[in-house]
Design an enzyme around this catalytic site. Structure first.
Site, PDB file in Angstrom:
ATOM      1  N   SER A   8       0.845  -1.194   0.000  1.00 20.93           N
ATOM      2  CA  SER A   8       0.000   0.000   0.000  1.00 20.93           C
ATOM      3  C   SER A   8       0.878   1.240   0.000  1.00 20.93           C
ATOM      4  O   SER A   8       2.101   1.159   0.052  1.00 20.93           O
ATOM      5  CB  SER A   8      -0.908  -0.007   1.228  1.00 20.93           C
ATOM      6  N   LYS A   9       0.214   2.371  -0.049  1.00 20.96           N
ATOM      7  CA  LYS A   9       0.910   3.650  -0.163  1.00 20.96           C
ATOM      8  C   LYS A   9       1.993   3.867   0.886  1.00 20.96           C
ATOM      9  O   LYS A   9       2.984   4.546   0.630  1.00 20.96           O
ATOM     10  CB  LYS A   9      -0.101   4.795  -0.019  1.00 20.96           C
ATOM     11  N   ARG A  10       1.767   3.304   2.072  1.00 14.12           N
ATOM     12  CA  ARG A  10       2.778   3.567   3.099  1.00 14.12           C
ATOM     13  C   ARG A  10       4.121   2.888   2.782  1.00 14.12           C
ATOM     14  O   ARG A  10       5.131   3.168   3.420  1.00 14.12           O
ATOM     15  CB  ARG A  10       2.265   3.206   4.491  1.00 14.12           C
TER      16      ARG A  10
END
Ligand code: GLU
Length: 443
Positions: free
Chosen positions: A219-221
Site C-alpha cells: 500500500s501507499k505507506r
C-alpha cells in the site's frame, strides 16, 4: 480436439489510480492471451456510479498504453444495461432468481409492511459444495449453503457486481479468468450464477497479491503504488513490465543459466500460468531500481538524450549530450538527472563553477606544475586518456592525493564530481587552464 481460442479479460473498477498490483494482473492476462494466440479484453467495471470516476478510467487506459499492454476489445459495464436487464429476466423466468420484498434489515417479508422497501432480485441458492479447478492452486471447494439466497440485482434494471461479471464473461467469450487472489471468494457466487445461465465453465487462475517486504499488503505507506507515480519518477516502462512479470513467477527453464532481463515478446514466449507461485509475491523497490538501471544501459545515446530532453526542456540539449555518458553511469531513473546537473549536483560544474574553498583544495602547491604540464597538451589531444597519461608520473611522484585532488577541486569546486581527467576534457583546454589559475590565486 481443436485448440480452444483463448480469451482473457482485465476488468478493473475505475475507483482509484492504476495500481501496480492491478497492472500485474493486466500483464498476466496479456502474456497468457498473446502466448496462446488469443485475445485480451479490457472491461471497465464502472457500475458503481458513486465510486467510479472517468479520470481513473483514463488513468488506467493511459497506464496500459504506457506499459505497452494492448488489448483487442474494450467495454464499459455502464453502457451494457440492456444486456444485464435481459439476463435478470431470463434468470427470473427460468426460476433461478426471484424478486424479493425486503424490509429495512434486508430480510424477506414478501407481504410488505410498514418498513416496506423496493424489492431486490435474489438468486435461488440450493446450497451444497461448489468446486472449481484453479490453474495455480488446484482444486478449491466452498460450501455455498451459508451464502443463502444472495442478492444479484437491486431491481430488474440494475445488476450487482457478480451478475454483471458473469454475464459479461459469458457473452464476451472469456475462456480464462486470471485475477487477483482476492477474487477467490467471489468465485462460488459467480459459478452458481454461471451454472444457472448454462455457461460452460471458465478456467480460473487466481494470482497471489503483491506483498510489501514486511509481508503486508502493498500500500501507499510502502512507497509509490500508482503506475503514474513510477512514470513520474522516471522509470522505464520496459523495466516495470519486466519487474512486474517476475513477481510471483520465474521464467527459469531447467538447466538454464539464471537470467532476469526479458523483453515483452520474450515474456510472452516464456510465460507459464501453471508456474505462478501460490504465494510469496514480494515487491522490492531495490529490485525495481536494478531493473531500471539495466534497461537504462540498453538505451541508445539518442534514446536516452530524447528521454532526458523531454523531461527537462529547459536544459540545453548540447550540454546534456556532452554529459550523457556521465549521466548514464550515475542515474537509476531518468528523474535523477535534474539533481545531478542542477546547482551543487555532481555534474553541475560544466555550467556553474562553484568557487573552490581553500579547505577543500587542501593544497595548491602542485597546481602551477599541473598547469604547466597541461599547457603542453595540444587541443586535439585534450582527452581524458591523454591528460591522464601526461599527469600520471608527476602525480605518482608527488602523491596522487596531493596532485589530483586539488586539481579536481580546482576544476569543479565540488566535493563530489567525476575524475579530474574526464572533467578537464569536458571543460576543454582553455577553461581548464583558467580554472586552475583561478584556484592558484585563492592562496
Ligand atoms: N472489477 C474487479 C476489481 O477491480 C475485478 C473483477 C474480476 O476480475 O473478476 O477488483
Amino acid at each position: 480436439m481443436a485448440p480452444q481460442h483463448v480469451v482473457t479479460r482485465f476488468s478493473p473498477s475505475p475507483t482509484g489510480p492504476f495500481h501496480v498490483g492491478s497492472a500485474r494482473t493486466a500483464l498476466f492476462n496479456y502474456l497468457f492471451a498473446k502466448q496462446q494466440g488469443g485475445k485480451l479484453i479490457l472491461r471497465i467495471e464502472d457500475t458503481d456510479s458513486e465510486r467510479s470516476k472517468k479520470e481513473y478510467e483514463e488513468n488506467i487506459i493511459d497506464g496500459l498504453d504506457w506499459l505497452g499492454i494492448d488489448y483487442d476489445e474494450f467495454y464499459r459495464q455502464s453502457e451494457r444495461g440492456a444486456v444485464y436487464r435481459d439476463h435478470i429476466e431470463k434468470l427470473i423466468t427460468n426460476g433461478a432468481a426471484y424478486e424479493s420484498m425486503e424490509d429495512e434489515d434486508g430480510s424477506d417479508i414478501r407481504l410488505g409492511g410498514p418498513h416496506f422497501r423496493p424489492s431486490v432480485i435474489r438468486f435461488k441458492n440450493s446450497g451444497g459444495i461448489v468446486s472449481f479447478h484453479d490453474e495455480i492452486r488446484g482444486e478449491i471447494s466452498f460450501d455455498v449453503t451459508e451464502l443463502g439466497d444472495f442478492v444479484i440485482a437491486k431491481n430488474r434494471e440494475t445488476p450487482l457486481y457478480h451478475l454483471a461479471v458473469v454475464v459479461d464473461d459469458m457473452l464476451m467469450g472469456v475462456t480464462h479468468i486470471i485475477r487477483g487472489e482476492d477474487g477467490i471468494s467471489n468465485t462460488p457466487r459467480q459459478l452458481l450464477i454461471a451454472r444457472a445461465l448454462g455457461v460452460p465453465e471458465w478456467r480460473y487462475a487466481h494470482i497471489p497479491l503483491i506483498l510489501a517486504p514486511d509481508k503486508s499488503k502493498l500500500s501507499k505507506r510502502h512507497g509509490a503504488v500508482a503506475i503514474t507515480e513510477y512514470r513520474k519518477q522516471g522509470y522505464l516502462p520496459e523495466a516495470l513490465v519486466n519487474f512486474l512479470a517476475l513477481i510471483g513467477w520465474s521464467s527459469q527453464g531447467e538447466g538454464e543459466p539464471e537470467r532476469e532481463i526479458f523483453s515483452l515478446p520474450e515474456l510472452v514466449g516464456r510465460f507459464n500460468l501453471s508456474k505462478v507461485q501460490k504465494s510469496g509475491a514480494m515487491f522490492s523497490a531495490d529490485k525495481l531500481k536494478w531493473f531500471n538501471r539495466e534497461y537504462m544501459k540498453t538505451l541508445l545515446d539518442d534514446e536516452l538524450l530524447n528521454a532526458l530532453t523531454a523531461r527537462m526542456p529547459e536544459q540545453s540539449p548540447a550540454i546534456l549530450a556532452k554529459l550523457l555518458p556521465l549521466i548514464r553511469e550515475r542515474i537509476t531513473t531518468l528523474a535523477d538527472t535534474p539533481t545531478l546537473i542542477g546547482n551543487g549536483g555532481e555534474l553541475s560544474f560544466v555550467r556553474n563553477y562553484t568557487k573552490p574553498s581553500r579547505a577543500l583544495l587542501k593544497t595548491i602547491e602542485f597546481l602551477p606544475r599541473v598547469r604547466g604540464i597541461l599547457e603542453q597538451v595540444s587541443e586535439p589531444d585534450f582527452k581524458a586518456a591523454q591528460i591522464k597519461e601526461r599527469l600520471w608520473d608527476f602525480a605518482t611522484e608527488k602523491g596522487r592525493g596531493n596532485v589530483l585532488w586539488p586539481l579536481r577541486i580546482a576544476l569543479t569546486g565540488l566535493e563530489r564530481s567525476p575524475d579530474p581527467f574526464v572533467v578537464a576534457e569536458l571543460l576543454g583546454k582553455e577553461e581548464t587552464l583558467a580554472r586552475i589559475a583561478y584556484a592558484q590565486s585563492l592562496a
